[in-house]
Write a protein that holds these residues in place. Structure first.
Motif: not given
Length: 258
Positions: A79-87
């Protein structure tokens, strides 16, 4: 309200968890990678608030290897609206200090009103990250909460202390960490899984956060040696032939247990 929830990919707790004896890092091939359950519960706290408050924006943030995309997307399916992936390859084996610095920089970019984390991960087991984040962000923090109440301008909760419970409150923006006393996370349904594929998913690196992992002016913890846990040995058996009590007392004294 904008809420950031930190999630983490970890080796499945039901599988074997091992360290690579050459690198000192977790052997991710030894077991299936999953979203840490305590992170899922943290996300449930944010989602439960959003259920009753239209306009709430929830972002899941994770520092993880590039192959963790599918795991992080589970947060979007929930249900989260967006994601930030630190790679970033330079983050391989990052210690707590660097991890906190990187996550704080990512959080700072979003201008969130509330940051929700689990109290302790199932792989590192440090339990220090929430407080370190709050220090970097210069925000109040409420840790180890077993109950949470979020309002427009503040967050409050309950945590266990010796002999009782403590009620704590902080004005927003703030950082909180929750324990397994909070409800289990909702299960992603088919609609959520399909919707997750179209939600914003940003992948960033250290250059986007203006952080130098090799900065010698900052203290870093480095793994020097690692060894496999020795096999468990059989215990010592005391047969009571009339002097068992004396033998037991001698054993306790010998091992400084009495």
């Amino acid at each position: 309200m904008k809420i950031a929830v930190l999630v983490k990919e970890v080796p499945d707790t039901y599988g074997d968890r091992k360290l690579d004896l050459e690198t000192g890092l977790a052997d991710r091939a030894a077991s299936e990678a999953v979203l840490d359950e305590i992170g899922e519960r943290a996300l449930e706290v944010a989602l439960s608030y959003a259920d009753g408050h239209d306009g709430t924006e929830i972002t899941v943030i994770s520092m993880a290897p590039s192959g963790a995309t599918a795991t992080i997307r589970k947060g979007l399916a929930m249900g989260a609206g967006d994601a930030v992936h630190i790679a970033d390859e330079e983050l391989l084996g990052a210690d707590l200090g660097l991890t906190a610095e990187v996550l704080a920089a990512a959080i700072r970019r979003g201008g969130y009103d509330l940051v929700v984390t689990g109290n302790i991960s199932t792989d590192g087991n440090a339990g220090l990250l929430p407080a370190m984040l709050a220090e970097h962000l210069d925000l109040p923090h409420l840790t180890n909460l077993s109950a949470v109440e979020i309002t427009d301008g503040s967050v409050s909760g309950t945590r266990a202390v010796d002999g009782g419970q403590q009620q704590v409150t902080a004005e927003l923006p703030a950082v909180i960490s929750i324990t397994e006393a909070l409800p289990e996370a909702r299960f992603p349904n088919f609609k959520g899984i399909m919707a997750a594929k179209k939600k914003p998913f940003e992948v960033i690196g250290l250059s986007d956060l203006d952080i130098d992992a090799a900065d010698q002016s900052r203290a870093r913890s480095i793994m020097v040696t690692v060894a496999e846990k020795p096999p468990r040995e059989a215990g010592e058996k005391v047969v009571d032939d009339g002097n068992g009590g004396a033998e037991l007392a001698e054993f306790l004294i010998k091992n400084r247990l009495a």
